[in-house]
Design an enzyme around this catalytic site. Sequence first.
Site, mmCIF file in Angstrom:
data_model
loop_
_atom_site.group_PDB
_atom_site.id
_atom_site.type_symbol
_atom_site.label_atom_id
_atom_site.label_comp_id
_atom_site.label_asym_id
_atom_site.label_seq_id
_atom_site.Cartn_x
_atom_site.Cartn_y
_atom_site.Cartn_z
ATOM 1 N N LYS A 266 0.839 -1.201 0.000
ATOM 2 C CA LYS A 266 0.000 0.000 0.000
ATOM 3 C C LYS A 266 0.876 1.254 0.000
ATOM 4 O O LYS A 266 2.011 1.216 0.480
ATOM 5 C CB LYS A 266 -0.855 0.027 1.276
ATOM 6 C CG LYS A 266 -1.968 -1.002 1.323
ATOM 7 C CD LYS A 266 -2.753 -0.872 2.624
ATOM 8 C CE LYS A 266 -3.887 -1.873 2.686
ATOM 9 N NZ LYS A 266 -4.941 -1.658 1.680
ATOM 10 N N ARG A 340 -10.268 -11.581 2.047
ATOM 11 C CA ARG A 340 -11.137 -12.623 1.482
ATOM 12 C C ARG A 340 -10.459 -13.988 1.534
ATOM 13 O O ARG A 340 -11.124 -15.014 1.617
ATOM 14 C CB ARG A 340 -11.570 -12.212 0.066
ATOM 15 C CG ARG A 340 -10.448 -12.106 -0.914
ATOM 16 C CD ARG A 340 -10.830 -11.302 -2.159
ATOM 17 N NE ARG A 340 -10.878 -9.852 -1.907
ATOM 18 C CZ ARG A 340 -11.194 -8.944 -2.813
ATOM 19 N NH1 ARG A 340 -11.526 -9.302 -4.040
ATOM 20 N NH2 ARG A 340 -11.214 -7.650 -2.509
HETATM 21 N N1 BES Z 1 -8.029 -3.813 4.509
HETATM 22 C C1 BES Z 1 -8.239 -3.391 3.167
HETATM 23 C C2 BES Z 1 -9.554 -2.632 3.001
HETATM 24 C C3 BES Z 1 -9.662 -1.312 3.708
HETATM 25 C C4 BES Z 1 -9.382 -0.124 3.063
HETATM 26 C C5 BES Z 1 -10.098 -1.265 5.020
HETATM 27 C C6 BES Z 1 -9.509 1.076 3.716
HETATM 28 C C7 BES Z 1 -10.232 -0.055 5.670
HETATM 29 C C8 BES Z 1 -9.936 1.107 5.019
HETATM 30 C C9 BES Z 1 -8.259 -4.598 2.245
HETATM 31 O O1 BES Z 1 -7.482 -5.661 2.637
HETATM 32 C C10 BES Z 1 -7.750 -4.140 0.933
HETATM 33 O O2 BES Z 1 -6.610 -3.786 0.864
HETATM 34 N N2 BES Z 1 -8.606 -4.166 -0.075
HETATM 35 C C11 BES Z 1 -8.238 -3.757 -1.382
HETATM 36 C C12 BES Z 1 -8.733 -4.792 -2.349
HETATM 37 C C13 BES Z 1 -8.187 -4.647 -3.742
HETATM 38 C C14 BES Z 1 -6.696 -4.919 -3.763
HETATM 39 C C15 BES Z 1 -8.903 -5.614 -4.651
HETATM 40 C C16 BES Z 1 -8.906 -2.418 -1.642
HETATM 41 O O3 BES Z 1 -10.016 -2.205 -1.179
HETATM 42 O O4 BES Z 1 -8.277 -1.582 -2.264
HETATM 43 MN MN MN Z 2 -5.486 -5.470 1.978
#
Ligand code: BES
Ligand code: MN
Length: 490
Positions: A266, A340
Amino acid sequence: MPHPVAIHFRDIDSAALAAATGRLVLLGEPGEPIAAAARPIDRRLRGAISRAVASEAFAKLKPGEALELGFPAGLSAEAVQIVRLARRASVADARKAGAAIAKALGAAGALVLTGAHRLSHEISFGLALRAYEFGAHKTDAPKLFGEVGFQVANPEAVAGLARPMAALAEGVFFTRDLVNEPANVLTTDDFAARLAAMHELGLEVEILEEGTLKLLGMGALLGVGQGSPSPSKVVVMQWNGGPAGEAPLALVGKGVVFDTGGISIKPALGMEEMTMDMGGAGVVAGVMRTLALRGAKANVVGIVGLVENMPDGRAQRPGDVVRSMKGDTIEVINTDAEGRLVLADVLWYAQERFKPSAMINLATLTGAIIIGLGHENAGVFSNNDALAAALLKAAAAEGEGAWRMPMGPAYDAKLKSRIADMRNSVGRPAGAITAAQFLARFVKPETAWAHIDIAGVALPPEETTLAPKGASGWGVMTLDRLIRDGYEAR
Ligand code: BES
Ligand code: MN
Ligand code: ZN
């Protein structure tokens, strides 16, 4: 974990009100006479209370908001706070009134005269929830709340109504503490130890370690945690307060103690918020704590997958293929779509072992749900209209925002992989829905299931009515209500 604020219910005592040295809190509503017990105070203040309630400023207040008279001559109190609350106020407004009392509360405490108001216990609940503070890492003494004495017409009856609410508040605080805790403190080991400690409350707690998870075939969950020095775990918490042998309700939580994104790392900006990525597991833990504390008459099993998503020489790569406990293979397109993967195995395990009457999972699963619903509503996805309706009803009753989202085969089709049975990430359109479709692949057709994406509501950017800035504990109240109304009321 003690309550941040101690609350007692006592008989009405005008002399004690007049002698109070902390804050004095009264209720008022334009057009309604002030409570009989408040009249001696009003007389000492030469009618200031009645004039305040009749004032233009008071009429502008919303229900649950307050006006304040500072250092009132004729009383020893620091201040008299008059909270606008009608006799026939709603539960939400009563809780909001309690929150207004909490926000002004200091170390000197308060006497709150709610008299014969039928929602005194709800006022005290709102007060307790809003008086929460996460002071674990503040070197200077955290904010101190003095004792709060409620003066009510029927103290035993009100205390009886408040008792299960105190259990609920403690569950909410447990969740908030977990979500607020940084990831160097709340490791998978530390998280599991906090859950194991709930054994004292009568919960049966089991910790499944990596060796066991490997034997169970949980390749999807284990792949996520393999880049972290913290061992992956699944924790099973059983509360069997219902009829023996009755199939339990299963609550499943995503417990990613920190989500760097892994190799699909990230951006730095805001990454510190990913300490909250165990929020789903936090809610499950808070609900289980509440059920035990109030001795709920239901069978409920809470199962959480605890992992840390880190980049490392051993970390999972984009393009890796893992095999889930169910047996399906998954192409890991994006290591940041890890929640997931964790849930896939825990959901399957929950069904194989417990054959639950219904299964609800909670997860901070996608950024996409925040784009769709903001921080005001959690996203509810379900294969069962009755379960979804019951959840939305419980959420509405507790004032926690929830909104049902669509699902369907057209979204599921996007999960197709060239080399495996499915892929874990699809791209931006409908990102919250395709994530839900991925989970649905691990739900048996006979299982009534709901997935709640709490990414937007677990850690709102600003304070809310019942929580200071930080973790909200969203969902503990909703699920406790769902269990109360749907699983105990028989
Ligand atoms: N933990 C994150 C989702 C999230 C984002 C929670 C902001 C709280 C605040 C999750 O694991 C994630 O990174 N999701 C990605 C999925 C994508 C890579 C398909 C996302 O939402 O960008
Ligand atoms: Mn994630
Ligand atoms: Zn995540």
